[in-house]
Design a protein around this motif. Structure first.
Motif, short mmCIF file in Angstrom:
data_model
loop_
_atom_site.label_atom_id
_atom_site.label_comp_id
_atom_site.label_asym_id
_atom_site.label_seq_id
_atom_site.Cartn_x
_atom_site.Cartn_y
_atom_site.Cartn_z
N SER A 77 -77.68 40.19 22.67
CA SER A 77 -77.76 39.59 24.01
C SER A 77 -76.94 40.38 25.00
O SER A 77 -76.78 40.00 26.15
CB SER A 77 -77.25 38.14 23.97
N MET A 99 -83.45 38.09 21.68
CA MET A 99 -82.31 37.57 22.45
C MET A 99 -82.26 36.05 22.31
O MET A 99 -83.31 35.39 22.30
CB MET A 99 -82.44 37.94 23.93
N ALA A 103 -79.13 33.30 26.48
CA ALA A 103 -78.61 34.52 27.13
C ALA A 103 -78.77 34.40 28.64
O ALA A 103 -79.77 33.88 29.13
CB ALA A 103 -79.35 35.74 26.61
N LYS A 108 -81.28 39.24 30.59
CA LYS A 108 -82.71 39.33 30.29
C LYS A 108 -83.41 40.23 31.31
O LYS A 108 -84.25 41.06 30.96
CB LYS A 108 -83.34 37.93 30.30
N GLU A 120 -87.51 35.62 22.51
CA GLU A 120 -86.42 34.65 22.54
C GLU A 120 -86.39 33.82 21.27
O GLU A 120 -87.42 33.58 20.64
CB GLU A 120 -86.55 33.75 23.77
N PRO A 123 -80.02 30.21 19.47
CA PRO A 123 -78.82 31.04 19.48
C PRO A 123 -77.98 31.00 18.21
O PRO A 123 -76.79 30.72 18.24
CB PRO A 123 -78.02 30.48 20.67
N ARG A 128 -81.78 34.76 14.87
CA ARG A 128 -81.94 36.11 15.41
C ARG A 128 -82.45 37.07 14.34
O ARG A 128 -83.36 37.86 14.58
CB ARG A 128 -80.59 36.61 15.97
#
Length: 313
Positions: A77, A99, A103, A108, A120, A123, A128
């Motif tokens: 990110s 990301m 973020a 972005k 995306e 988080p 990820r």
């Protein structure tokens, strides 16, 4: 990794057409305040605003033509997301960047502006990694880790190589410690160029996993990372940690107030923009004046990507 001194020299030659040989600055005020002779390697002036462009370019250049056609993917990110996007664009390679959906929009927008395609995800590190692995499967893209990849590490080390080419007799180089790619690369550069130069890592007390890793001898994690130095919240990797463990002189922790004061001093006296992660190095120098008194110190200002709406001063 067994160090081949030629390897980092060859890396530098390879990436130079695609990166800036960034300026080296000095400040009489900071020399006076620290009692040392300080040379700042300004990676805040690097393309996309941080040293990570070096490692991203080198890693892509080491891929085969077929691999480049299929593209590259990373999860980040921060600065590596931007670095990989711009490096890939420079080399006509598709870049996929995973990301977190939390973020900041400004990050972005930067990735999109550099040509990266954003995917995306929630988080968490697990999400990820899952999203990145899915792109590898779907697109055949090559995954490039932001800091735990030899080609990335060697690329990051070229900043210190340039600094040592200009000021050969440095006593110390100070560099921030986050994922460990920059500090491991810096160590490889000093072993190649000036083995008597000692490398010291700067780390926030609020995210001191590398400091604790040196003590325990294995990679530690952080349960919380309430630090303004957002670029240093990541942890060391299996490739860079042994280099750091075996060769670093010390990792010194600094408090949030010390990071902010050092950042403000650089902005006010040197008239340049640096991000909090970069300011940890000067914070260490000012905290440990006796250690560095009358020495020649190289400081790597790692980046200058700052959200100007969230300045701490």
């Amino acid at each position: 990794m067994k160090l081949n001194p030629q390897e980092i020299l060859e890396t530098h030659k390879r990436i130079l057409p695609y990166v800036h040989n960034t300026p080296m600055l000095t400040s009489q005020t900071i020399n006076s305040q620290s009692g040392a002779q300080v040379f700042f390697k300004c990676e805040n002036f690097q393309k996309m605003g941080a040293f990570k462009m070096r490692g991203a370019v080198n890693a892509i250049l080491q891929l085969s033509d077929e691999e480049r056609k299929r593209g590259v993917v990373t999860h980040s990110s921060g600065n590596f997301a931007q670095a990989l996007s711009l490096a890939a664009k420079s080399l006509n390679v598709p870049a996929f960047v995973v990301m977190p959906n939390t973020a900041p929009q400004v990050k972005k927008d930067a990735v999109k502006g550099y040509g990266g395609e954003i995917i995306e995800c929630p988080p968490t590190l697990t999400d990820r990694e899952h999203a990145a692995n899915q792109i590898v499967l779907d697109k055949g893209a090559t995954f490039l880790h932001p800091s735990n990849n030899w080609d990335v590490i060697l690329g990051q080390g070229t900043a210190a190589l340039e600094l040592l080419s200009e000021i050969a007799d440095l006593d110390y180089i100070l560099t921030p410690v986050g994922g460990g790619g920059l500090v491991a690369g810096t160590i490889l550069a000093t072993l190649s160029k000036n083995p008597s130069c000692r490398v010291i890592g700067a780390e926030p007390s609020e995210a001191d996993d590398a400091y604790r890793s040196l003590i325990s001898g294995e990679i530690e994690t952080n349960t919380s990372t309430y630090t303004i130095a957002d670029g240093l919240k990541t942890q060391l990797g299996s490739l860079n940690f042994p280099v750091i463990r075996d060769h670093i002189d010390a990792i010194i922790r600094v408090e949030e107030t010390e990071i902010i004061a050092a950042m403000q001093l650089i902005w006010e006296r040197m008239k340049i923009i640096v991000e909090p992660s970069a300011a940890t190095t000067l914070a260490v120098l000012l905290k440990e004046k006796e250690r560095f008194a009358n020495k020649k110190i190289g400081i790597i200002l790692s980046g200058g990507n700052v959200d100007l709406k969230k300045l701490p001063f």
